[in-house]
Design an enzyme around this catalytic site. Structure first.
Site, mmCIF file in Angstrom:
data_model
loop_
_atom_site.group_PDB
_atom_site.id
_atom_site.type_symbol
_atom_site.label_atom_id
_atom_site.label_comp_id
_atom_site.label_asym_id
_atom_site.label_seq_id
_atom_site.Cartn_x
_atom_site.Cartn_y
_atom_site.Cartn_z
ATOM 1 N N ILE A 99 -15.350 49.821 -51.263
ATOM 2 C CA ILE A 99 -14.497 49.880 -52.595
ATOM 3 C C ILE A 99 -15.307 49.276 -53.619
ATOM 4 O O ILE A 99 -16.206 48.388 -53.504
ATOM 5 C CB ILE A 99 -13.436 48.788 -52.093
ATOM 6 C CG1 ILE A 99 -12.426 49.390 -51.299
ATOM 7 C CG2 ILE A 99 -12.651 48.528 -53.680
ATOM 8 C CD1 ILE A 99 -11.400 48.535 -50.806
ATOM 9 N N LEU A 100 -15.432 50.211 -54.734
ATOM 10 C CA LEU A 100 -16.229 49.986 -55.805
ATOM 11 C C LEU A 100 -15.543 49.036 -57.137
ATOM 12 O O LEU A 100 -14.375 49.158 -56.954
ATOM 13 C CB LEU A 100 -16.690 51.423 -56.482
ATOM 14 C CG LEU A 100 -17.430 52.026 -55.571
ATOM 15 C CD1 LEU A 100 -17.542 53.341 -55.899
ATOM 16 C CD2 LEU A 100 -18.788 51.403 -55.607
ATOM 17 N N HIS A 116 -11.413 63.205 -50.409
ATOM 18 C CA HIS A 116 -10.668 62.167 -49.787
ATOM 19 C C HIS A 116 -10.005 63.222 -48.797
ATOM 20 O O HIS A 116 -9.188 63.992 -49.289
ATOM 21 C CB HIS A 116 -9.470 61.324 -50.856
ATOM 22 C CG HIS A 116 -8.700 60.433 -49.646
ATOM 23 N ND1 HIS A 116 -8.897 59.186 -49.180
ATOM 24 C CD2 HIS A 116 -7.370 60.722 -49.589
ATOM 25 C CE1 HIS A 116 -7.877 59.016 -48.703
ATOM 26 N NE2 HIS A 116 -7.035 59.587 -48.610
HETATM 27 C C1 GRF Z 1 -15.142 63.162 -44.915
HETATM 28 O O1 GRF Z 1 -14.343 63.227 -43.934
HETATM 29 C C2 GRF Z 1 -14.529 62.536 -46.161
HETATM 30 O O2 GRF Z 1 -13.377 63.226 -46.510
HETATM 31 C C3 GRF Z 1 -14.327 60.924 -46.050
HETATM 32 O O3 GRF Z 1 -15.346 60.731 -45.113
HETATM 33 C C4 GRF Z 1 -16.135 61.663 -44.311
HETATM 34 C C5 GRF Z 1 -17.230 61.887 -44.817
HETATM 35 O O4 GRF Z 1 -17.949 62.593 -43.926
HETATM 36 N N1 GRF Z 1 -14.215 60.449 -47.295
HETATM 37 P P1 GRF Z 1 -19.424 63.022 -44.153
HETATM 38 O O5 GRF Z 1 -20.296 61.628 -43.967
HETATM 39 O O6 GRF Z 1 -19.548 63.827 -45.332
HETATM 40 O O7 GRF Z 1 -19.875 63.975 -42.992
#
Ligand code: GRF
Length: 220
Positions: A99-100, A116
């Site tokens: 969290i930023l 997301h």
């Molecule tokens: C993804 O599923 C994204 O939606 C979520 O975290 C995951 C990251 O996966 N925020 P990666 O590290 O890009 O493989």
């Protein structure tokens, strides 16, 4: 909004894990599908696969380990320092699990994107696939959005919508959503580098037109 520039856009990507979205964006840049370069990949966790993957693409990497700082503020100040060494036009959160602070978000306002795994505004936070299954939803998906001070609450840019199948479980759903992530994130980044995306007063605009609440939707 990014103005049209002679130089390729400079992108810094923040990761915490496997870096598959980072890879999708970096490969799209390498293939010259957009006029941009990933100039650095920064992880808050040492030893993650995403760092190895970036190094294989000859991208500069750095670890800013959050466990080395006693407060969130102190971590963010050091993260900002690491990012700003690369003078980015765009900062991308790709599976960055921290969290930023509001100061961080304000610094990169309008040039900070996140992905997301849900159809935001539905299912902010964690365990999105499980929650969609438990709610017996018929559809699920993933959203790329501008980051605001409200967690997972900034204006949406693009969503991929997929059907939930009768025999889906958390892992099958997650795999199919991830395939979509690797399609829509490079699209959103390309639009940004072309100067087609902007955030004004908390709303997202595409070609100077306000985007709907869900953003642009790709349905499969
Ligand atoms: C993804 O599923 C994204 O939606 C979520 O975290 C995951 C990251 O996966 N925020 P990666 O590290 O890009 O493989």
């Amino acid at each position: 909004m990014r103005e049209e520039q002679a130089e390729p856009a400079r992108i810094v990507i923040l990761i915490s894990g496997s870096g598959s979205n980072m890879l999708a964006i970096a490969e799209s840049c390498k293939k010259q599908e957009m006029d941009a370069n990933v100039v650095a990949v920064i992880s808050n966790r040492p030893g993650v696969a995403g760092i190895d993957r970036a190094e294989q693409l000859n991208i500069e990497t750095q670890v800013v380990d959050h466990t080395q700082f006693s407060t969130r503020e102190e971590f963010d100040v050091n993260l900002i320092r690491a990012i700003d060494e690369h003078s980015p036009d765009l900062v991308i959160l790709a599976g960055f699990m921290r969290i930023l602070t509001a100061d961080f978000v304000r610094r990169y306002k309008g040039r900070l994107l996140n992905i997301h795994p849900s159809l935001l505004p539905k299912y902010k936070g964690l365990h999105t696939h499980k929650r969609a299954l438990e709610a017996d939803d018929k559809e699920h998906g993933v959203t790329v959005h501008f980051v605001s001070e409200d967690l997972d609450g900034g204006p949406n840019i693009i969503q991929a919508v997929i059907p939930i199948l009768d025999d889906d479980n958390e892992s099958s759903l997650q795999s199919r959503v991830q395939l979509q992530e690797h399609i829509i994130y490079p699209i959103a980044v390309k639009w940004f580098t072309q100067g087609r995306l902007s955030m004004l007063k908390g709303d997202a605009y595409f070609d100077n037109e306000p985007l709907p609440e869900n953003g642009l939707q790709l349905t499969s």
